[in-house]
Enzyme design. Sequence first.
Site: not given
Ligand SMILES: *Cc1c(COP(=O)(O)O)cnc(C)c1O
Length: 377
Positions: A97-98, A101, A110, A114, A117, A119, A277, A314, A321
């Site tokens: 998504r980002y 990362r 798990c 929870c 959750c 998910r 969420d 989120d 986020k």
């Molecule tokens: C939370 C999340 C991350 C990590 O986000 P950071 O702000 O870097 O901690 C990466 N990918 C996804 C899909 C997330 O939900």
Amino acid sequence: MELWQKQLSASVVKVEDLPFVSGSEVYKEKLRRVSEIFPIRINSYFLEQIKEENDPLWKQVVPSVEELDDFLSAEESLESDPLREERDMPVPELVHRYPDRVLLMLNNQCPIICRFCTRKRKIGFPGIVTRETLRQGIEYIAQHPEIRDVIMSGGDPLLVPDKELERILSALRDISHVEIIRIGTRVPGTLPERITPELCAMLKKYHPLYANLHFNHPDEITPEVERACNRLADAGIPLGSQTVLLKGVNDDVEIMKELMLKLLKMRVKPYYLYQADMTLGTDHFRTTVEKGLEIIQGLMGHISGMAVPYFVIDAPGGGGKVRLLPDTVIERNDKEVIIKNFEGKVFHYPQPVDKKSKPRRADPAVPAATEKLCEMA
Ligand SMILES: *Cc1c(COP(=O)(O)O)cnc(C)c1O
């Protein structure tokens, strides 16, 4: 079998075995229907920590008929995948998504399930994450040099057996552009015996490794949990925490303060506080956003800045986020910023000015040498 494996295999998974459930047979029949849609798991360690009906640990793991209300309600914004993770999966079970990362799901299991959750659609159903999805995920990471941070998630990655976990870590470490690896886990707080010296010795070979631990209530922090966190910290893994704001569990400034201070004391740096969420089957846990802001307001300045997490939503629909802050800026313009401190006192901070365009100040305290400098300028 190790102790944690025994605790896991002795989990409560059936309505008949739930702790402190008073209620009619009709009620239990409804709970049985809930559990067919959203499975139950309470491992025997966590079960022992539950003291009574409706206590903060009980509420997190014992199903409620309210989970079915969301299917009946007209609230259409509730979804099984509110963060649209499935849409951002270029290969199965890897969310990209980002820019730099990714989130890699190692399993669907798990230590506890929870009830809130995010998910909920996946957890406790085996066979979604497989050796093949993992292989594809690792291959995708290898082929994308922009990925420098891999978040191992699930499920809970620390339920993966040591050998298999090492195989995955080592495959990720073989990818030269992967700089850091993060572990997102609820194991230290809910199945602490899993954090064995052997596991820590293995993990520490794959640094730089970070871990974000899930904690929601100070009662989760027991001597066993402290020992587990100590072992991870002693293995050189910087620890952060993630907390979900939950109605009736931790939607209270004093409870949050106690939790954050306890975490910091065991070398866990509070990282994120999540607004709940919009997940189907979890709406009864949702608070207003103002509640979260009120909690942050009650923490900021009052306790160590180190103990104050970022409050985030989120974004529904998969926007990622977004951080929220209580209003600390009253006004901001070219001349000044008017700010409010933690006690509510107001301060004016002037913006820098172009000094040459301003008349020189007549200040008798300015020594002659400085006068000279000003003339030269
Ligand atoms: C939370 C999340 C991350 C990590 O986000 P950071 O702000 O870097 O901690 C990466 N990918 C996804 C899909 C997330 O939900």
